[in-house]
Design an enzyme around this catalytic site. Sequence first.
Site, PDB file in Angstrom:
ATOM      1  N   GLU A  30      -7.727  -7.616  13.219  1.00  0.00           N
ATOM      2  CA  GLU A  30      -8.246  -7.844  11.872  1.00  0.00           C
ATOM      3  C   GLU A  30      -7.926  -9.272  11.432  1.00  0.00           C
ATOM      4  O   GLU A  30      -6.771  -9.599  11.180  1.00  0.00           O
ATOM      5  CB  GLU A  30      -7.640  -6.843  10.886  1.00  0.00           C
TER       6      GLU A  30
ATOM      7  N   ASP B 164      -3.783  -8.623   3.018  1.00  0.00           N
ATOM      8  CA  ASP B 164      -5.148  -8.801   3.513  1.00  0.00           C
ATOM      9  C   ASP B 164      -5.832  -9.842   2.634  1.00  0.00           C
ATOM     10  O   ASP B 164      -5.893  -9.674   1.404  1.00  0.00           O
ATOM     11  CB  ASP B 164      -5.938  -7.494   3.433  1.00  0.00           C
TER      12      ASP B 164
ATOM     13  N   HIS C   3       1.513  -2.266   5.623  1.00  0.00           N
ATOM     14  CA  HIS C   3       1.334  -2.551   4.202  1.00  0.00           C
ATOM     15  C   HIS C   3       2.353  -1.790   3.348  1.00  0.00           C
ATOM     16  O   HIS C   3       2.759  -2.280   2.290  1.00  0.00           O
ATOM     17  CB  HIS C   3      -0.074  -2.151   3.761  1.00  0.00           C
TER      18      HIS C   3
ATOM     19  N   ARG D 291       0.848  -1.198   0.000  1.00  0.00           N
ATOM     20  CA  ARG D 291       0.000   0.000   0.000  1.00  0.00           C
ATOM     21  C   ARG D 291       0.879   1.242   0.000  1.00  0.00           C
ATOM     22  O   ARG D 291       1.630   1.464   0.960  1.00  0.00           O
ATOM     23  CB  ARG D 291      -0.902   0.001   1.228  1.00  0.00           C
TER      24      ARG D 291
ATOM     25  N   HIS E 191      -5.625  -9.806   8.165  1.00  0.00           N
ATOM     26  CA  HIS E 191      -4.380  -9.047   8.049  1.00  0.00           C
ATOM     27  C   HIS E 191      -3.188  -9.853   8.575  1.00  0.00           C
ATOM     28  O   HIS E 191      -3.166 -10.244   9.744  1.00  0.00           O
ATOM     29  CB  HIS E 191      -4.547  -7.742   8.850  1.00  0.00           C
TER      30      HIS E 191
END
Length: 227
Positions: free
Chosen positions: A206, A148, A141, A96, A209
């Site tokens: 999460e 994910d 990320h 990301r 993740h």
Amino acid sequence: MSWIARFLPLLLLLLLSQPLRADQPAQGGFVYLDQVLKSARYDVRYAGSDNFVGEPIDGYATARLILTREAAAALVAVEQDLALSGLALKIFDGYRPQRAVDEFRRWASDPQDTRQKSRYYPGIDKSTLFRDGYIAKRSGHSRGSTVDLTLVDIGSGAELDMGSTFDFFGPISHHGTALISVQQTRNRETLRQAMLRHGFEPYSAEWWHYTLKTEPYPDTYFDFPVQ
């Protein structure tokens, strides 16, 4: 010695021996997942409007996913492991860009923008997203070795029921929650155990993740676009 410690060098050698293509990521040491995984499905939410912000996110110029070569090699091992049980991976996000994280921060700081609240954070006040760790100034990320993902039936492509959807902000998405059924817990555990076996560690808040424990760039936050 763990499986990942024994076989990761071989998997890396196989990845590194592949000829470079014209569409390699802009940053060396990274690969497109669709060039190394065989059965994975993709749902790149941040390249479109189906996400908690409600619009395409800065830095996602194409609906493809990137990871470091090391994380991709470990994910190949996860894929092969799960295939033995008739399961495949469905991947939502990988590397990301920092500019995307910055956009999340700007969104989280705007209390008026709640257009996706009913779907992604119905029980959470937007003002608490920073405090509760759902939004951060920096994301793992951006170091390139976090992914994910969920599980699907390898034949039909149907997602296994995990009790909550990807990017749902709330306690029901936490590992170990008592808010989901026995079967949903088993499904999450199937994913968790497969990722643990091949060198990934989970994030407690999460279920989707995971980060490679031996990530190659633990202190570097990249900002090259996904294109």
